[in-house]
Every structure is written in C-alpha cells, then in structure tokens.
Design a protein around this motif. Structure first.
Motif, PDB file in Angstrom:
ATOM      1  N   UNK A 282       0.826  -1.215   0.000  1.00 11.74           N
ATOM      2  CA  UNK A 282       0.000   0.000   0.000  1.00 11.74           C
ATOM      3  C   UNK A 282       0.856   1.259   0.000  1.00 11.74           C
ATOM      4  N   UNK A 283       1.880   1.249   0.884  1.00 16.16           N
ATOM      5  CA  UNK A 283       2.718   2.444   0.986  1.00 16.16           C
ATOM      6  C   UNK A 283       3.471   2.700  -0.311  1.00 16.16           C
TER       7      UNK A 283
ATOM      8  N   UNK B 197       2.470   1.757  -3.279  1.00 10.79           N
ATOM      9  CA  UNK B 197       1.504   2.206  -4.279  1.00 10.79           C
ATOM     10  C   UNK B 197       1.201   3.692  -4.086  1.00 10.79           C
ATOM     11  N   UNK B 198       1.037   4.084  -2.817  1.00 11.03           N
ATOM     12  CA  UNK B 198       0.772   5.497  -2.519  1.00 11.03           C
ATOM     13  C   UNK B 198       1.929   6.362  -2.981  1.00 11.03           C
TER      14      UNK B 198
ATOM     15  N   UNK C  15       2.017   6.574  -6.716  1.00 15.44           N
ATOM     16  CA  UNK C  15       0.925   7.429  -7.163  1.00 15.44           C
ATOM     17  C   UNK C  15       1.291   8.900  -6.963  1.00 15.44           C
TER      18      UNK C  15
ATOM     19  N   UNK D  25       3.651   2.070 -10.255  1.00 11.97           N
ATOM     20  CA  UNK D  25       2.233   2.061  -9.925  1.00 11.97           C
ATOM     21  C   UNK D  25       1.572   0.827 -10.561  1.00 11.97           C
ATOM     22  N   UNK D  26       1.960   0.585 -11.802  1.00 10.03           N
ATOM     23  CA  UNK D  26       1.426  -0.545 -12.543  1.00 10.03           C
ATOM     24  C   UNK D  26       1.734  -1.870 -11.847  1.00 10.03           C
TER      25      UNK D  26
ATOM     26  N   UNK E 212      -0.304  -2.076  -8.511  1.00  7.77           N
ATOM     27  CA  UNK E 212      -1.736  -2.271  -8.771  1.00  7.77           C
ATOM     28  C   UNK E 212      -1.990  -3.717  -9.208  1.00  7.77           C
TER      29      UNK E 212
ATOM     30  N   UNK F 150      -1.851  -6.012  -6.225  1.00 10.36           N
ATOM     31  CA  UNK F 150      -3.070  -5.932  -5.417  1.00 10.36           C
ATOM     32  C   UNK F 150      -4.214  -6.671  -6.112  1.00 10.36           C
TER      33      UNK F 150
END
Lengths: 309, 184
Positions: B118-119, B121-122, B125, B133-134, B137, B140
């Motif tokens: 999550x971190x 990805x954040x 982003x 990011x890809x 994502x 996930x």
C-alpha cells in the motif's frame, strides 16, 4: 483510517482502487461481488470506469437508433446497464427489441411477430393480430387455426457480436383453448449468406405444448412420423426433445437452435462474423416450428424470436 | 548523461541521495527538476523513510528508461522496430535478454508484504512513477481476483462497514446474481 503501517485498502486513493478493480472485473458479476465487500469497495466497483467496460462497443449506435420513448437520465453507467437489462428498447424501426444480458453484458435481440414469416400470416382466418399489454411489441400474432404451422425468423449477423455464442428462443403463449400443438415440431437454424445456406443446422424436435400423459391412456401421436418416440416415454434411443419453459414475464420460451448434443444447444456465430466482415448481407435464419396441426383449433400467440447469449 | 545528485527528504526528515537520471523516472520529480525549482533538497512529506529507499531502488533500475515497462507488457517485443530498415537481430536479442533480466528483477523486487504494498503504491501514485504504480496495482489485483467477499475481507483485514440492513440487501443481490449465473 490512518494506521501504523497501512494495512487497510481504504488508505489508497480511489483512482488506484478503480485501477485495481478494472483489472479484476471482467463481468458485471465480478463488480457486484466486489461491491459487497465494504463501502470503499462498493464505491470503486460501482464507478463508471468499471461499468462502461461491460457495454457492447456499439451500444451508443444501437441506442441512437432506438424508437422507444426517451430514456431516463442515468446517474451512473451501472444504473444505465441494469436499466438496459430489464427494459428492452424498440430498435430497427420498432421491428426488434434490444436488451443486455445481465451476467455478461452481451446483446439480446427479440424479433417481433410482424417481422417473422408466418405461413398464411396474411390470412385473417388463420391469424389475427391483437395488441397485448404484456407484449413489448404493438402487435402479436395469434394463430386461429390451420393445418400446417410454420414460423421463420431471420436477422442479420452484423447486429450480433463476434466471438460470441448465441442461443435462439421462440417466445410464445398458449391460449386457454390451445389445441393441436401437442405434436413434435421440427426446428432448424441456418446461417445464410447471399441467399445460399452456409451452415445448415441439425434438425431438432420440440414440443410447443407440453404434452401431458393422456388421461385416456394412450399417447399422443406424431402423425407424420410413424417411428417417433411417444411423448414423455423414456426411450434410450430417443433424441432429447425440447419442452417449453415458463419465462419470468408470463410468456413461454423454447430453445430452438441446434448444434448437436446438449439440451441447450447453441449456434456459434464466431467464424462467420469474423471471416465475412465485408459481407453485411449475412443472415441467421431460424426456420422453426414446422408442424402438422390437424384439427387445427389451436391458438398460439407467437410473440417473437429472442436471440441472446 | 549528467550524474547530478539530488537529495530527497522523507516525511520523517531523513535525507536520501539519488542521481538526477534515476529521479527522472518520477514525473513529479522530473517536473520539479525541469521547473528549475530545485533548491538543494526535495521534501517528500507523503513518503516515509521505510519506503523511500525502495522507491529509489526502482528509479535507479528504470531511470532514463521510460519505455521499459511498456516493452514488458508487449511480451518484450518492440513492434516499431520490426519495420525499421536497419533492424538489427543481434540488438533485438540483447534487448530480449535485458527485458527478461528486468522481469526477474521486478519479481524479486515485488516480493514483500501487504503493508509495504500500500505504501509503495501510494508513493508511486504521489510521485507519478507509472511503471511502479502498474506493478503494485497488478499485485493488489492478483490478491483479490477470484475470491469471495468474505475471503477478501479476511485477506485484507477489512471490516464490513455496511449496516445490518445493507448487509441483508447485499446478500439478496448476491443471491439474485447467483441465480442468474446458474442459468449460464
């Protein structure tokens, strides 16, 4: 919301969640499953960027050709999708209706009785054309009586989606006094290109009127076929015969297409549509329901053929 | 290529060094650099010192090479190349090896737990690092794909925040879809 070490998906911006979901949701069913997880999942799974992927690519063109009353204003793509599943629109000058199949978003067309070829359809002694409130079309065909029932329907394959398996149904109702339809009927589906048959479907037998074991203790005969299997008798050599099913909307339907095998056989459109893109004259013919109806006092309201995935 | 050093400051005030070429893998950093607003250290209030080294590691691998993840997505074949007259087979082979190596690197790089995911990805982003990011994502997505709502809640440690009435309704909708599905 902000925890030590983010273990909660809700910390992610909605754009990321939508991005994740768009890789998972290949069908409306997937999206609905995800929306049941939590509020944050729901808002991402219900978003337009997810749902707009479930429509057929030419849906705007189809909607613009609709002659139905103007559509309501939809607050979301999901709402529009579900509306089109439950509310078929009249298209192609009112000769057909268009709807979406709920689980897949594939196209469903229904051809009105006026567009079908009915043997002696112009003869007022054989057929009449009442309006029924429960029909989506302005008129339905009601069979008054004749010795030979024949119904044919056709549609151009350009209206259908490539790489998709379609099932064809005959949708109809029996009137209270319906009589003479207990015989086996023969059904074929053919793919026709420029007037020449390209794929001849295998012939199949159906019952339009679910036969009841005769109280008189004798079976109802198929008078044209001496070797036919008596109705509802288990015979190991018998070909499965389709019997009509009740639809949710008060009409009956029978799967009329043929592909050999299974009781719910399908006609695969794929290769024809793909290989013959230049040929827009291609049509699917459903030459259906040829049956001798002696003592024809039967009443059949043939609404239409419905074509769906 | 210039090897100008850039300094990044994490949310917890730790400073990290990165080459300018590597930093350009991030759209956000690239804009700051090109905008000429570079003033010694770039503060990144949304990225902690746990995650920033991981981000820098990715940028180092991908800096100045914006097309790499696209090539991976196309199965390592750059279609434009085939129509060029001076198409070089040897060059293409080397490219393939490079892409395979990168794929392997990404696999190892992405081997971490959910919390980091999550971190990261954040951060990807926020810093506009498209390739990263890809990757996050997709990871996930692979954790959710094919699972029931209950399994997803369990895996992701989510409490259902629907009211009992909404919950009831959800079950009804779910059943309705299952019924439709059953006909298929």
């Amino acid at each position: 919301m902000e925890q030590e070490g983010n273990t909660d998906l809700s910390v992610l911006p909605e754009s990321c969640i939508v991005d994740i979901f768009s890789r998972i949701c290949t069908s409306p069913r997937d999206a609905c499953r995800l929306s049941a997880v939590s509020l944050i999942f729901q808002s991402a799974a219900d978003s337009d960027s997810i749902w707009e992927r479930f429509f057929p690519s030419d849906v705007q063109l189809i909607l613009s050709s609709s002659v139905s009353q103007s559509l309501p204003d939809f607050s979301s793509k999901k709402e529009q999708f579900l509306y089109l599943c439950d509310n078929p629109l009249l298209v192609e000058n009112g000769t057909m209706t268009f709807a979406l199949e709920k689980c897949s978003g594939k196209k469903c067309y229904m051809i009105g009785a006026r567009e079908l070829f009915l043997f002696w359809g112009y003869d007022p002694k054989s057929w009449k054309w009442p309006s029924l409130p429960e029909s989506r079309f302005s008129e339905v065909a009601e069979l008054l009586g004749m010795g030979w029932l024949e119904i044919r329907g056709k549609m151009e394959t350009r209206l259908l989606s490539p790489n998709t398996t379609y099932v064809i149904y005959l949708v109809y109702k029996l009137t209270v006094l319906a009589n003479g339809l207990q015989y086996k009927s023969r059904v074929t589906v053919n793919l026709v290109s420029c007037g020449r048959s390209k794929q001849q479907g295998r012939e199949k037998s159906v019952f339009l009127h679910r036969p009841v074991e005769s109280k008189l203790g004798r079976e109802l005969p198929d008078e044209r076929d001496a070797n036919s299997v008596p109705v509802f008798t288990e015979n190991k050599n018998s070909v499965p015969v389709e019997v009509p099913q009740e639809r949710g909307d008060g009409w009956m339907e029978i799967v009329t297409d043929v592909d050999g095998g299974g009781s719910r056989a399908t006609l695969k459109m794929t290769e024809f549509v793909i290989n013959d893109q230049a040929n827009t004259k291609e049509e699917v013919y459903c030459e259906s329901v040829r049956q001798p109806t002696y003592r024809a006092s039967s009443c059949l309201q043939a609404e239409c053929f419905e074509i769906e995935t | 290529m210039s090897s100008t050093k850039i300094f990044l400051k994490s949310s917890d005030d730790k400073t990290f060094e990165i080459d300018e070429t590597a930093a350009r893998a991030s759209e956000t950093l690239k804009n700051i650099i090109d905008g000429g607003c570079l003033d010694g250290v770039i503060p990144l209030p949304n990225v902690s010192s746990n995650i920033l080294p991981k981000v820098i590691e990715y940028c180092k691998k991908h800096g100045g090479d914006n097309g790499s993840s696209k090539k991976i997505a196309n199965g390592g074949v750059d279609k434009d190349k085939e129509i060029l007259p001076d198409y070089d087979e040897e060059e293409d082979k080397r490219e393939k090896v490079r892409v395979d190596e990168l794929k392997k690197w990404e696999e190892e790089y992405m081997d971490f737990d959910q919390q980091v995911l999550y971190d990261l990805m954040l951060a990807a982003n926020y810093l506009h690092i498209k390739g990263l990011l890809d990757l996050t994502v997709e990871k996930a997505a692979s954790m959710i794909r094919g699972r029931t709502p209950d399994q997803i809640r369990e895996n992701f440690n989510i409490n259902s925040d629907f009211t009992p009435e909404e919950e009831e309704e959800m079950i009804l909708i779910e059943d309705e879809w299952d019924d439709e599905w059953a006909f298929d």
